[in-house]
Design an enzyme around this catalytic site. Sequence first.
Site, PDB file in Angstrom:
ATOM      1  CG  HIS A 255      99.994  17.356  31.395  1.00 25.52           C
ATOM      2  ND1 HIS A 255      98.652  16.794  31.633  1.00 25.52           N
ATOM      3  CD2 HIS A 255     100.364  16.817  30.321  1.00 25.52           C
ATOM      4  CE1 HIS A 255      98.411  15.932  30.770  1.00 25.52           C
ATOM      5  NE2 HIS A 255      99.126  15.934  29.768  1.00 25.52           N
ATOM      6  CD  GLU A 313     105.171  16.172  23.831  1.00 24.10           C
ATOM      7  OE1 GLU A 313     105.999  15.103  23.583  1.00 24.10           O
ATOM      8  OE2 GLU A 313     104.116  16.166  23.237  1.00 24.10           O
TER       9      GLU A 313
HETATM   10  N1  COA Z   1     105.901  27.650  30.624  1.00 20.22           N
HETATM   11  C1  COA Z   1     105.514  28.734  31.399  1.00 20.22           C
HETATM   12  N2  COA Z   1     104.197  29.049  31.894  1.00 20.22           N
HETATM   13  C2  COA Z   1     103.376  28.145  31.716  1.00 20.22           C
HETATM   14  C3  COA Z   1     103.572  26.885  30.823  1.00 20.22           C
HETATM   15  C4  COA Z   1     104.951  26.579  30.528  1.00 20.22           C
HETATM   16  N3  COA Z   1     105.155  25.685  30.051  1.00 20.22           N
HETATM   17  N4  COA Z   1     102.628  26.295  30.874  1.00 20.22           N
HETATM   18  C5  COA Z   1     101.638  26.927  31.451  1.00 20.22           C
HETATM   19  N5  COA Z   1     102.133  28.071  32.111  1.00 20.22           N
HETATM   20  C6  COA Z   1     101.433  29.254  32.515  1.00 20.22           C
HETATM   21  C7  COA Z   1     100.308  29.944  31.778  1.00 20.22           C
HETATM   22  O1  COA Z   1     100.997  30.847  31.147  1.00 20.22           O
HETATM   23  C8  COA Z   1      99.391  30.574  32.834  1.00 20.22           C
HETATM   24  O2  COA Z   1      99.854  31.473  33.336  1.00 20.22           O
HETATM   25  P1  COA Z   1      99.015  32.859  33.844  1.00 20.22           P
HETATM   26  O3  COA Z   1      97.652  32.138  34.371  1.00 20.22           O
HETATM   27  O4  COA Z   1      99.852  33.636  34.457  1.00 20.22           O
HETATM   28  O5  COA Z   1      98.661  33.390  32.576  1.00 20.22           O
HETATM   29  C9  COA Z   1      99.142  29.227  33.692  1.00 20.22           C
HETATM   30  O6  COA Z   1     100.753  28.615  33.455  1.00 20.22           O
HETATM   31  C10 COA Z   1      98.060  28.247  33.312  1.00 20.22           C
HETATM   32  O7  COA Z   1      98.183  27.923  31.756  1.00 20.22           O
HETATM   33  P2  COA Z   1      97.224  27.347  30.966  1.00 20.22           P
HETATM   34  O8  COA Z   1      97.297  27.507  29.477  1.00 20.22           O
HETATM   35  O9  COA Z   1      95.675  27.774  31.345  1.00 20.22           O
HETATM   36  O10 COA Z   1      97.218  25.859  31.295  1.00 20.22           O
HETATM   37  P3  COA Z   1      96.641  24.619  30.376  1.00 20.22           P
HETATM   38  O11 COA Z   1      96.095  23.563  31.566  1.00 20.22           O
HETATM   39  O12 COA Z   1      95.622  25.132  29.591  1.00 20.22           O
HETATM   40  O13 COA Z   1      98.216  24.275  29.663  1.00 20.22           O
HETATM   41  C11 COA Z   1      99.619  23.225  28.601  1.00 20.22           C
HETATM   42  C12 COA Z   1      98.601  23.031  29.496  1.00 20.22           C
HETATM   43  C13 COA Z   1     100.290  21.935  28.232  1.00 20.22           C
HETATM   44  C14 COA Z   1      99.207  23.503  27.232  1.00 20.22           C
HETATM   45  C15 COA Z   1     100.784  24.101  28.728  1.00 20.22           C
HETATM   46  O14 COA Z   1     101.206  24.002  30.210  1.00 20.22           O
HETATM   47  C16 COA Z   1     101.740  24.536  28.103  1.00 20.22           C
HETATM   48  O15 COA Z   1     101.658  25.401  27.066  1.00 20.22           O
HETATM   49  N6  COA Z   1     103.017  23.880  28.008  1.00 20.22           N
HETATM   50  C17 COA Z   1     104.078  23.829  27.223  1.00 20.22           C
HETATM   51  C18 COA Z   1     103.770  23.163  25.916  1.00 20.22           C
HETATM   52  C19 COA Z   1     103.982  21.671  26.014  1.00 20.22           C
HETATM   53  O16 COA Z   1     104.898  21.208  26.657  1.00 20.22           O
HETATM   54  N7  COA Z   1     102.974  20.971  25.886  1.00 20.22           N
HETATM   55  C20 COA Z   1     103.077  19.519  25.627  1.00 20.22           C
HETATM   56  C21 COA Z   1     102.228  18.939  26.837  1.00 20.22           C
HETATM   57  S1  COA Z   1     101.845  17.315  27.197  1.00 20.22           S
END
Ligand code: COA
Length: 376
Positions: A255, A313
């Site tokens: 998140h 989720e």
């Molecule tokens: N599974 C695996 N790796 C994950 C991850 C997940 N669910 N969520 C984040 N990461 C990793 C990314 O790959 C990244 O790794 P890296 O730096 O080695 O490339 C790191 O964690 C940071 O990710 P980032 O996309 O910058 O974080 P964010 O704050 O933008 O992302 C979300 C937040 C929610 C978009 C992200 O955690 C995600 O994609 N989760 C899965 C989708 C989901 O459940 N969405 C519902 C949200 S309520």
Amino acid sequence: MQENGYKPGLEGVVAAETRLSHVDGQRGELIIAGQRVEALAPQASFEAVVFLLWNGRFPTPSEEAEFVADLASRRQLPAATMQLLTAVAPQQTPPMDALRMAAATLDLDSPTDNRALATTLLARMPTIVAAYDRLRHGQQPIPPDPALGHAANYLQMLDGKRPSAARSRALETYLNTVVDHSLNASTFTARVIIATQSDMVSAIVGAIGALKGPLHGGAPGPALDMVFEIGTLDRAEPYLRQKLEAGERLMGFGHRVYKVRDPRAEVLAIAAEHLFEADGDKRLYELVKGVEKTAVSLLAEYKPGRNLQTNVEFYTALLLNGIGLETALFTPTFAIGRTAGWIAHCFEQLENGRLIRPSARYVGAYPTVNEGTISR
Ligand code: COA
């Protein structure tokens, strides 16, 4: 943070003041209009929570009854909205796209006064989702029942059966849990649109578009698919390891704000436990719990220091499945709950807000030739 104050994804940027909800990502706390989500969501009616958000206080019993009746009286869709849903159903348009298209038509016969329009919009969201779901399955829509509350009526419009108290309560707890969550992507979208002094329908349509994406509201379907693919707990570790080795994200984890377990995951896990005890397959509940534990420990191994924990989720998927909703309805059902929050933010933005217009740091080329000539 990069030079010139640029923050990719606006992470940590404070872009509004709100009395609607507070998220503490380090402590794992969510306060909705002064109430802890853990206390509010399982106890209050959805209508009382909406009243609280829109008015800043709980309704009296008579105000609540009046609001329930007002909302119930506005559920019928305009004929043109129903025609649109009927026209797109044979193409199997995804339900979120159908919701976006239909929501855009909702001011065809609606009041122009913002409060009345807001109530109409909120009232009609479940009617759109349920009517479209039946149409895409070749069935006739079921008319709304004014004797039922928002949550129970939605369930009845989906399958024509009077829902049990346990199912209605579980859905109401879900809708309350997701009703508002500070300046998330879809709420921000709604605020940006209304801040231009556009209209409430446009704001809600934009928010639906933002919610649809898998990084925001589109995750619970894939999260549940993942659990079903895993099937038995002994397969969880190799399956999840393989996904992480392939660089894939595990849906339902991580998140932007929460660096500990999302408090909404706990509320929904408890609601799911009650529902599955009363009315469901407890084995799925146990499998989900086990997959969660394995996923969190593997995420710590593959993404050390990222604090990737369970988000809302993951348990949304379990709870909505337990209520009997198809995966395709998970995100539209999220939209049904969040519409109340989007509207509350629109009211707040209209009261206090300024046009939202951030800046961008230009990283393109500059002209290399004299003024008045194009440089190619
Ligand atoms: N599974 C695996 N790796 C994950 C991850 C997940 N669910 N969520 C984040 N990461 C990793 C990314 O790959 C990244 O790794 P890296 O730096 O080695 O490339 C790191 O964690 C940071 O990710 P980032 O996309 O910058 O974080 P964010 O704050 O933008 O992302 C979300 C937040 C929610 C978009 C992200 O955690 C995600 O994609 N989760 C899965 C989708 C989901 O459940 N969405 C519902 C949200 S309520």
